[in-house]
Design an enzyme around this catalytic site. Structure first.
Site, PDB file in Angstrom:
ATOM      1  N   LYS A  22     -45.220  32.800  20.625  1.00 33.19           N
ATOM      2  CA  LYS A  22     -45.222  34.233  20.263  1.00 33.19           C
ATOM      3  C   LYS A  22     -46.427  34.526  19.376  1.00 33.19           C
ATOM      4  CE  LYS A  22     -42.618  35.648  16.659  1.00 33.19           C
ATOM      5  NZ  LYS A  22     -43.334  36.391  15.601  1.00 33.19           N
ATOM      6  N   ASN A  23     -46.644  33.691  18.353  1.00 36.97           N
ATOM      7  CA  ASN A  23     -47.672  34.006  17.363  1.00 36.97           C
ATOM      8  C   ASN A  23     -49.077  33.721  17.851  1.00 36.97           C
ATOM      9  OD1 ASN A  23     -45.661  34.905  15.767  1.00 36.97           O
ATOM     10  ND2 ASN A  23     -45.647  33.147  14.385  1.00 36.97           N
ATOM     11  N   CYS A 118     -41.640  43.629   5.108  1.00 36.86           N
ATOM     12  CA  CYS A 118     -40.531  43.297   6.030  1.00 36.86           C
ATOM     13  C   CYS A 118     -39.509  42.519   5.212  1.00 36.86           C
ATOM     14  CB  CYS A 118     -41.047  42.517   7.228  1.00 36.86           C
ATOM     15  SG  CYS A 118     -41.292  40.792   6.896  1.00 36.86           S
ATOM     16  N   ARG A 123     -45.785  41.331   2.111  1.00 35.94           N
ATOM     17  CA  ARG A 123     -46.757  40.997   3.167  1.00 35.94           C
ATOM     18  C   ARG A 123     -47.909  41.998   3.236  1.00 35.94           C
ATOM     19  NH1 ARG A 123     -43.624  39.030   8.395  1.00 35.94           N
ATOM     20  NH2 ARG A 123     -45.651  38.091   8.836  1.00 35.94           N
ATOM     21  N   ASP A 308     -41.998  28.844   8.968  1.00 43.24           N
ATOM     22  CA  ASP A 308     -41.172  29.398  10.046  1.00 43.24           C
ATOM     23  C   ASP A 308     -40.084  28.444  10.516  1.00 43.24           C
ATOM     24  OD1 ASP A 308     -43.842  31.253  11.716  1.00 43.24           O
ATOM     25  OD2 ASP A 308     -42.746  31.575   9.853  1.00 43.24           O
ATOM     26  N   ARG A 400     -36.675  38.878  19.267  1.00 45.11           N
ATOM     27  CA  ARG A 400     -38.099  39.088  18.992  1.00 45.11           C
ATOM     28  C   ARG A 400     -38.885  37.798  19.230  1.00 45.11           C
ATOM     29  NH1 ARG A 400     -39.694  42.007  13.570  1.00 45.11           N
ATOM     30  NH2 ARG A 400     -41.655  41.453  14.549  1.00 45.11           N
TER      31      ARG A 400
HETATM   32  C1  EPZ Z   1     -48.159  34.701  10.433  1.00 47.11           C
HETATM   33  O1  EPZ Z   1     -47.876  35.823   9.621  1.00 47.11           O
HETATM   34  C2  EPZ Z   1     -46.971  34.565  11.379  1.00 47.11           C
HETATM   35  N1  EPZ Z   1     -46.850  35.778  12.195  1.00 47.11           N
HETATM   36  C3  EPZ Z   1     -45.692  34.363  10.573  1.00 47.11           C
HETATM   37  O2  EPZ Z   1     -44.624  34.154  11.492  1.00 47.11           O
HETATM   38  C4  EPZ Z   1     -45.848  33.095   9.719  1.00 47.11           C
HETATM   39  O3  EPZ Z   1     -44.704  32.930   8.925  1.00 47.11           O
HETATM   40  C5  EPZ Z   1     -47.088  33.250   8.830  1.00 47.11           C
HETATM   41  O4  EPZ Z   1     -48.254  33.498   9.645  1.00 47.11           O
HETATM   42  C6  EPZ Z   1     -47.352  31.989   8.004  1.00 47.11           C
HETATM   43  O5  EPZ Z   1     -47.527  30.899   8.848  1.00 47.11           O
HETATM   44  C7  EPZ Z   1     -47.682  35.935  13.248  1.00 47.11           C
HETATM   45  O6  EPZ Z   1     -48.538  35.114  13.526  1.00 47.11           O
HETATM   46  C8  EPZ Z   1     -47.491  37.182  14.063  1.00 47.11           C
HETATM   47  P1  EPZ Z   1     -50.085  35.038   6.386  1.00 47.11           P
HETATM   48  P2  EPZ Z   1     -49.029  36.428   8.640  1.00 47.11           P
HETATM   49  O7  EPZ Z   1     -51.123  36.090   6.403  1.00 47.11           O
HETATM   50  O8  EPZ Z   1     -50.340  36.302   9.310  1.00 47.11           O
HETATM   51  C9  EPZ Z   1     -49.687  36.772   1.978  1.00 47.11           C
HETATM   52  C10 EPZ Z   1     -42.527  34.497  12.452  1.00 47.11           C
HETATM   53  O9  EPZ Z   1     -41.394  34.249  12.042  1.00 47.11           O
HETATM   54  N2  EPZ Z   1     -50.785  37.660   2.381  1.00 47.11           N
HETATM   55  O10 EPZ Z   1     -50.477  33.612   6.653  1.00 47.11           O
HETATM   56  O11 EPZ Z   1     -48.577  37.769   8.221  1.00 47.11           O
HETATM   57  C11 EPZ Z   1     -48.402  37.030   2.764  1.00 47.11           C
HETATM   58  O12 EPZ Z   1     -47.652  38.051   2.147  1.00 47.11           O
HETATM   59  C12 EPZ Z   1     -43.546  35.110  11.512  1.00 47.11           C
HETATM   60  O13 EPZ Z   1     -42.946  34.270  13.617  1.00 47.11           O
HETATM   61  C13 EPZ Z   1     -51.365  38.496   1.422  1.00 47.11           C
HETATM   62  O14 EPZ Z   1     -50.957  38.517   0.262  1.00 47.11           O
HETATM   63  O15 EPZ Z   1     -48.930  35.414   7.428  1.00 47.11           O
HETATM   64  C14 EPZ Z   1     -47.711  35.682   2.701  1.00 47.11           C
HETATM   65  O16 EPZ Z   1     -47.023  35.575   1.474  1.00 47.11           O
HETATM   66  C15 EPZ Z   1     -42.953  35.392  10.149  1.00 47.11           C
HETATM   67  N3  EPZ Z   1     -52.392  39.302   1.794  1.00 47.11           N
HETATM   68  C16 EPZ Z   1     -48.870  34.683   2.730  1.00 47.11           C
HETATM   69  O17 EPZ Z   1     -50.036  35.421   2.333  1.00 47.11           O
HETATM   70  C17 EPZ Z   1     -52.882  39.313   3.078  1.00 47.11           C
HETATM   71  O18 EPZ Z   1     -53.840  40.067   3.360  1.00 47.11           O
HETATM   72  C18 EPZ Z   1     -49.160  34.084   4.112  1.00 47.11           C
HETATM   73  O19 EPZ Z   1     -49.270  35.160   5.015  1.00 47.11           O
HETATM   74  C19 EPZ Z   1     -52.278  38.461   4.033  1.00 47.11           C
HETATM   75  C20 EPZ Z   1     -51.241  37.639   3.665  1.00 47.11           C
END
Ligand code: EPZ
Length: 421
Positions: A22-23, A118, A123, A308, A400
């Site tokens: 998915k991701n 969410c 996020r 995840d 999802r």
């Molecule tokens: C991706 O989300 C995945 N989603 C998530 O999977 C996964 O948990 C996550 O990466 C971590 O591996 C998709 O790929 C669609 P991050 P993403 O940016 O890109 C903070 C699932 O269950 N952050 O690596 O949103 C954020 O809040 C989903 O399939 C900022 O502060 O994750 C988090 O605490 C859930 N500012 C941490 O960094 C930003 O600009 C990591 O987020 C971006 C992120």
């Protein structure tokens, strides 16, 4: 709304096919916006999130045909006719923000709704925005939208991420492929989904080096072509189903699974007393003894233990022999499965980002509520091991990220069905 009923206690045996990630698919699909040529994705998963991304891309003027009952996506964005990604779609799926980088790189302007938070956390997308600003984008945040402009096009830049962000790495990587000059992404995410995206972009004509390491270098080009690309196997679905025989006994083969997708996770399973072996078709998983060992888990960016899979691992550790400590370091609120597991008799103490799980002999089936995608599947796993019947509500969260979860588990002997509530 649908519910899923699970009657636990049956050991599993047989094979489970693992779908495309998915991701990975959610970042490969927006890549179509970078080129006028067609992009064909094979091994695509059939999930509601993919349908949402399809709807979003279509609203921008891209064409997305779903072929072979959704396993092949034929995308083309010959012309982007609308440059605004509306809140009513973006709020349904945060990955929508991934249209910002490609649209800005190709068109020089884009208006994208800020995704809300969410269930698992606020996020924010500040790292996405900072990376694009470093590449020359002018951003104006108003009315809940990012109004982005790059008159004269994006320029190559050095982008040093203060911490690892999968999405920000993906947005910056896609934008950099059409920027003028060289972009270096430092402290980039190393997830297999990033590697998959880079390999697809390279097929489209992008000049990229270093994907899978913390430093990715991109030489911008004037335009990109088309490509055909298979979506990488979903390591989170893989890890989730590896836990099914671990939690209720038996032996299951996961078709398409490879060890290099789940390294740190397999090491933890081994510590817990679960045997994993590679077969020509995938991974074979079986529990070594009657009860798993307690283990400690810390979630980290790849190649560490994936956040995840934290909820699913907690379900396994609820019946482990001893006390396990799980530390969630990626998201600020990702233990919402804990109170639901407690309803099934689990002993879990949550303090901030740390959950302490004292293993019990047996969980008991109960009515429980899904709250987010991975929490909901952890309740299904717990139900497989519990005595009696577990009724999981709000399973739209599940749909999802998991194709036909009840069919895949029933095929290996689980007593599970989906009912209309
Ligand atoms: C991706 O989300 C995945 N989603 C998530 O999977 C996964 O948990 C996550 O990466 C971590 O591996 C998709 O790929 C669609 P991050 P993403 O940016 O890109 C903070 C699932 O269950 N952050 O690596 O949103 C954020 O809040 C989903 O399939 C900022 O502060 O994750 C988090 O605490 C859930 N500012 C941490 O960094 C930003 O600009 C990591 O987020 C971006 C992120």
């Amino acid at each position: 709304m649908d519910q899923i009923l699970v009657r636990g206690g049956r050991p599993l045996s047989g094979t489970i096919p693992i779908a495309g990630a998915k991701n990975a698919c959610l970042t490969l699909m927006p890549a179509t916006l970078l080129s006028e040529e067609p992009l064909t994705l094979t091994n695509a998963p059939r999930l509601s999130d993919i349908a949402t991304m399809t709807q979003l891309l279509a609203s921008l003027g891209a064409e997305v045909a779903s072929l072979q009952s959704g396993q092949v996506l034929a995308l083309s964005s010959h012309a982007i006719t609308n440059h605004t990604a509306d809140y009513d779609i973006v709020r349904k799926m945060r990955a929508s923000i991934l249209v910002l980088g490609p649209m800005l790189a190709r068109e020089g302007h884009a208006v994208v709704s800020l995704p809300g938070g969410c269930a698992i956390g606020a996020r924010p997308v500040d790292l996405h925005l900072k990376a694009l600003e470093a590449m020359g984008a002018e951003l104006d945040l108003r009315d809940g939208y990012v109004h982005a402009k790059a008159s004269g096009g994006l320029k190559g830049a050095v982008v040093a991420f203060p911490f690892v962000s999968v999405g920000a790495t993906e947005n910056a990587l896609m934008a950099a492929t059409l920027a003028k000059g060289t972009t270096v992404l430092k402290n980039a995410a190393r997830e297999p989904e990033i590697v998959d995206l880079a390999q697809c972009l390279r097929k489209m004509g992008a000049h990229i080096e270093g994907e899978g390491t913390s430093t990715i270098t991109i030489e911008g080009v004037d335009r990109l072509g088309g490509a055909t690309h298979p979506v990488v196997t979903d390591r989170i679905e893989l890890g989730t189903y590896m836990l099914a025989p671990a939690i209720c006994g038996g032996e299951v083969e996961l078709l398409g699974g490879r060890l290099n997708l789940v390294g740190a996770f397999v090491a933890k399973l081994d510590e817990a007393g679960i045997d994993v072996s590679e077969t020509p078709r995938g991974l074979k998983v079986a529990r070594r003894n009657g009860r798993v060992n307690a283990v400690n888990v810390v979630t980290e960016p790849f190649p560490g233990f994936p956040t995840d899979l934290q909820a699913q691992m907690m379900a396994l550790l609820c019946t482990a022999d001893g006390v396990s400590v799980l530390e969630e370091r990626i998201f600020e609120n990702r233990f919402m499965h804990a109170p639901e597991l407690t309803r099934m008799g689990a002993k879990i103490d949550v303090h901030g980002g740390t959950a302490t799980v004292t293993g019990v002999e047996r969980l008991r089936g109960a009515p429980v509520m899904a709250t987010d995608l991975r929490a909901s599947v952890s309740l299904i796993l717990a139900g497989l091991a519990a005595e009696g019947e577990t009724v999981v509500s709000r399973v739209y969260h599940l749909d999802r990220g998991y194709e036909r979860v009840e069919e895949k588990l029933r095929a290996v002997g689980a007593d599970i069905e989906r009912v209309q509530a």
